[in-house]
Scaffold this motif. Structure first.
Motif, PDB file in Angstrom:
ATOM      1  N   ILE A 134       0.781  -1.232  -0.199  1.00 36.71           N
ATOM      2  CA  ILE A 134      -0.084  -0.074  -0.089  1.00 36.71           C
ATOM      3  C   ILE A 134       1.181   0.872  -0.093  1.00 36.71           C
ATOM      4  N   LYS A 135       0.211   2.053  -1.103  1.00 34.39           N
ATOM      5  CA  LYS A 135       1.659   3.359  -0.887  1.00 34.39           C
ATOM      6  C   LYS A 135       0.524   4.879  -0.671  1.00 34.39           C
ATOM      7  N   ILE A 136      -0.535   4.515   0.261  1.00 36.01           N
ATOM      8  CA  ILE A 136      -1.245   5.657   0.659  1.00 36.01           C
ATOM      9  C   ILE A 136      -0.538   6.062   2.239  1.00 36.01           C
ATOM     10  N   ASN A 137       0.118   6.716   2.645  1.00 39.30           N
ATOM     11  CA  ASN A 137       0.363   7.099   3.495  1.00 39.30           C
ATOM     12  C   ASN A 137      -0.357   8.791   4.541  1.00 39.30           C
ATOM     13  N   PHE A 138       0.007   9.204   5.421  1.00 41.66           N
ATOM     14  CA  PHE A 138      -1.266   9.882   6.417  1.00 41.66           C
ATOM     15  C   PHE A 138      -0.805  11.445   5.611  1.00 41.66           C
ATOM     16  N   ASN A 139       0.199  11.583   4.506  1.00 37.65           N
ATOM     17  CA  ASN A 139      -0.480  12.694   4.054  1.00 37.65           C
ATOM     18  C   ASN A 139      -1.431  12.193   3.017  1.00 37.65           C
ATOM     19  N   ASP A 140      -1.745  12.060   2.781  1.00 42.73           N
ATOM     20  CA  ASP A 140      -2.834  11.059   1.825  1.00 42.73           C
ATOM     21  C   ASP A 140      -4.267  11.468   2.600  1.00 42.73           C
ATOM     22  N   VAL A 141      -4.030  11.703   3.869  1.00 42.72           N
ATOM     23  CA  VAL A 141      -5.413  11.914   4.762  1.00 42.72           C
ATOM     24  C   VAL A 141      -5.459  13.322   5.708  1.00 42.72           C
ATOM     25  N   ALA A 142      -6.371  14.016   5.141  1.00 42.56           N
ATOM     26  CA  ALA A 142      -6.397  15.163   5.310  1.00 42.56           C
ATOM     27  C   ALA A 142      -6.934  15.173   6.545  1.00 42.56           C
ATOM     28  N   GLY A 143      -6.967  16.601   6.864  1.00 39.55           N
ATOM     29  CA  GLY A 143      -7.397  16.552   8.879  1.00 39.55           C
ATOM     30  C   GLY A 143      -7.349  15.699   9.355  1.00 39.55           C
ATOM     31  N   LEU A 144      -8.547  15.260   9.884  1.00 38.41           N
ATOM     32  CA  LEU A 144      -8.342  14.003  10.996  1.00 38.41           C
ATOM     33  C   LEU A 144      -6.829  14.283  11.607  1.00 38.41           C
ATOM     34  N   GLU A 145      -6.713  15.365  12.512  1.00 36.85           N
ATOM     35  CA  GLU A 145      -5.320  15.314  12.848  1.00 36.85           C
ATOM     36  C   GLU A 145      -5.435  14.166  14.610  1.00 36.85           C
ATOM     37  N   GLY A 146      -6.975  14.313  14.792  1.00 35.00           N
ATOM     38  CA  GLY A 146      -6.780  13.856  16.341  1.00 35.00           C
ATOM     39  C   GLY A 146      -6.407  12.002  16.410  1.00 35.00           C
ATOM     40  N   ALA A 147      -7.408  11.905  14.858  1.00 34.25           N
ATOM     41  CA  ALA A 147      -7.561  10.724  14.786  1.00 34.25           C
ATOM     42  C   ALA A 147      -6.037   9.815  14.583  1.00 34.25           C
ATOM     43  N   LYS A 148      -5.306  11.108  13.596  1.00 31.96           N
ATOM     44  CA  LYS A 148      -3.988  10.309  12.654  1.00 31.96           C
ATOM     45  C   LYS A 148      -3.102   9.908  14.818  1.00 31.96           C
ATOM     46  N   GLU A 149      -3.132  11.357  14.927  1.00 32.46           N
ATOM     47  CA  GLU A 149      -2.586  11.075  16.259  1.00 32.46           C
ATOM     48  C   GLU A 149      -2.687   9.566  17.222  1.00 32.46           C
ATOM     49  N   GLU A 150      -3.829   9.652  17.149  1.00 32.38           N
ATOM     50  CA  GLU A 150      -4.292   7.863  18.019  1.00 32.38           C
ATOM     51  C   GLU A 150      -4.018   6.599  17.623  1.00 32.38           C
ATOM     52  N   ILE A 151      -4.419   6.519  16.411  1.00 34.28           N
ATOM     53  CA  ILE A 151      -3.828   5.597  15.267  1.00 34.28           C
ATOM     54  C   ILE A 151      -2.007   4.874  15.406  1.00 34.28           C
ATOM     55  N   GLN A 152      -1.471   6.993  15.160  1.00 37.32           N
ATOM     56  CA  GLN A 152      -0.421   6.621  15.270  1.00 37.32           C
ATOM     57  C   GLN A 152       0.439   5.636  15.982  1.00 37.32           C
ATOM     58  N   GLU A 153      -0.086   4.903  17.403  1.00 37.11           N
ATOM     59  CA  GLU A 153       0.021   4.398  18.427  1.00 37.11           C
ATOM     60  C   GLU A 153       0.134   2.784  17.875  1.00 37.11           C
ATOM     61  N   ILE A 154      -1.355   2.287  17.149  1.00 37.58           N
ATOM     62  CA  ILE A 154      -0.525   1.298  16.430  1.00 37.58           C
ATOM     63  C   ILE A 154       0.151   1.792  14.814  1.00 37.58           C
ATOM     64  N   VAL A 155       0.602   2.224  14.483  1.00 37.22           N
ATOM     65  CA  VAL A 155       1.480   2.728  13.168  1.00 37.22           C
ATOM     66  C   VAL A 155       3.304   1.595  14.035  1.00 37.22           C
ATOM     67  N   GLU A 156       3.140   2.639  15.437  1.00 35.11           N
ATOM     68  CA  GLU A 156       4.710   2.366  16.334  1.00 35.11           C
ATOM     69  C   GLU A 156       4.152   1.062  16.488  1.00 35.11           C
ATOM     70  N   PHE A 157       3.157  -0.137  17.187  1.00 32.75           N
ATOM     71  CA  PHE A 157       3.404  -1.172  17.327  1.00 32.75           C
ATOM     72  C   PHE A 157       3.378  -1.930  15.953  1.00 32.75           C
ATOM     73  N   LEU A 158       2.869  -1.900  14.726  1.00 37.78           N
ATOM     74  CA  LEU A 158       3.092  -3.099  14.021  1.00 37.78           C
ATOM     75  C   LEU A 158       4.655  -2.766  13.459  1.00 37.78           C
ATOM     76  N   LYS A 159       6.058  -1.412  13.901  1.00 39.47           N
ATOM     77  CA  LYS A 159       6.392  -1.017  13.484  1.00 39.47           C
ATOM     78  C   LYS A 159       7.723  -1.883  14.483  1.00 39.47           C
ATOM     79  N   SER A 160       7.290  -1.732  15.602  1.00 35.39           N
ATOM     80  CA  SER A 160       8.380  -2.699  16.746  1.00 35.39           C
ATOM     81  C   SER A 160       7.323  -2.713  17.367  1.00 35.39           C
ATOM     82  N   PRO A 161       7.514  -4.540  16.737  1.00 32.69           N
ATOM     83  CA  PRO A 161       6.509  -4.970  18.148  1.00 32.69           C
ATOM     84  C   PRO A 161       6.867  -5.291  19.852  1.00 32.69           C
TER      85      PRO A 161
END
Ligand code: ATP
Length: 273
Positions: A12-39
């Protein structure tokens, strides 16, 4: 030939730059990105990685986009299915589909499972016959609950699900260790609409004087999907008129079309009720 049980996308080539606005949601979901990257980083301190998060918000606000962006950011495979695919499913198929999905996702972990329109399978048990036979829907839901409980705590599979009706969901889905986090994805405000226009105007050939602020002001109540549609409509309208660039009037005509469409949709909905 065997029908596909679910979709899998590995790159998947989509990243957070493709998602406009939704700052709060992105911040919350960032944690899940961290989990997936380095459990290991999290589990080494004894923490348990969450298994699921529910993305809650109106249609077209970017829930699917955000889920894909998580996969894109973490560079993990994205497995998806939609609750509405379970409509008219034969007995036993729903549950086995869910089982298969989790097996594949575990084999390829770390990975993401995304279940769109989870309300179609996840309505409170014993209510509203919404999908196929109620028994079959319950079997599917039970299988989903079983799979989520059956995870080793740290398999590295995270399940994201989207709904615009969190109120009708079976409470069992929200219990600890299942979808115990809710991330709200709301309709964009004026500033967020401007940002979303920023994304969807990029591929368009517009005049230099196009006023994005004006466009954002013309579109209160529009979702990101409406804005994406509107930009595309404007380009088509301009092309039909053989213009060199997409201009203000084309966007205004596109607004009329989208608003017309929205009005028709809400009429149909209110007739259903
Ligand atoms: P539904 O509940 O109807 O499934 P959704 O919330 O999952 O909708 P998406 O499918 O993610 O919405 O959005 C549809 C399209 O609208 C996206 O592919 C994208 O083009 C556009 N879009 C929606 N929200 C945003 C956003 N915040 N930023 C940029 N584009 C967006």
């Amino acid at each position: 030939s065997k029908a596909r049980l679910f979709n899998e996308k590995d790159n998947i080539k989509i990243n957070f730059n493709d998602v406009a606005g939704l700052e709060g949601a992105k911040e919350e979901i960032q944690e899940i990105v961290e989990f997936l990257k380095s459990p290991e980083k999290f589990t080494s301190l004894g923490g348990k990685i969450p298994r699921g998060a529910l993305l809650v918000g109106p249609p077209g606000t970017g829930k699917t986009l955000l889920a894909k962006a998580v996969a894109g950011e973490a560079k993990v495979p994205f497995f998806s299915l939609s609750g509405s695919d379970f409509v008219e499913m034969f007995v036993g198929v729903g549950a086995s589909r869910v089982r298969d999905l989790f097996k594949q996702a575990k084999d390829k972990s770390p990975s993401i499972i995304f279940i769109d329109e989870i309300d179609a399978i996840g309505r409170s048990r014993g209510k509203n016959n919404f999908v196929g036979s109620n028994d079959e829907r319950e079997n599917t839901l039970n299988q989903l609950l079983t799979e989520m409980d059956g995870f080793d705590t740290n398999t590295g599979v995270i399940v994201l699900a989207a709904t615009n009706r969190a109120d009708v969901l079976d409470k069992a889905l929200m219990r600890a260790g299942r979808f115990d986090r809710q991330i709200h994805v709301d309709l964009p405000n004026l500033i967020e609409r401007k940002e979303i226009f920023g994304v969807h105007l990029k591929p368009l050939k517009t005049g230099k004087t196009l006023d994005v602020d004006f466009l954002a002001r013309q579109t209160p109540g529009f979702s990101g999907a409406d804005i994406a549609n509107m930009c595309n409509e404007a380009a088509l309208i301009a092309a039909r008129k053989s213009r060199k660039t997409v201009g203000k009037q084309d966007f205004l005509d596109a607004v009329d079309r989208i608003v017309g469409g929205l009005e028709r949709k809400s009429k149909v909905l209110s007739q259903k009720e």
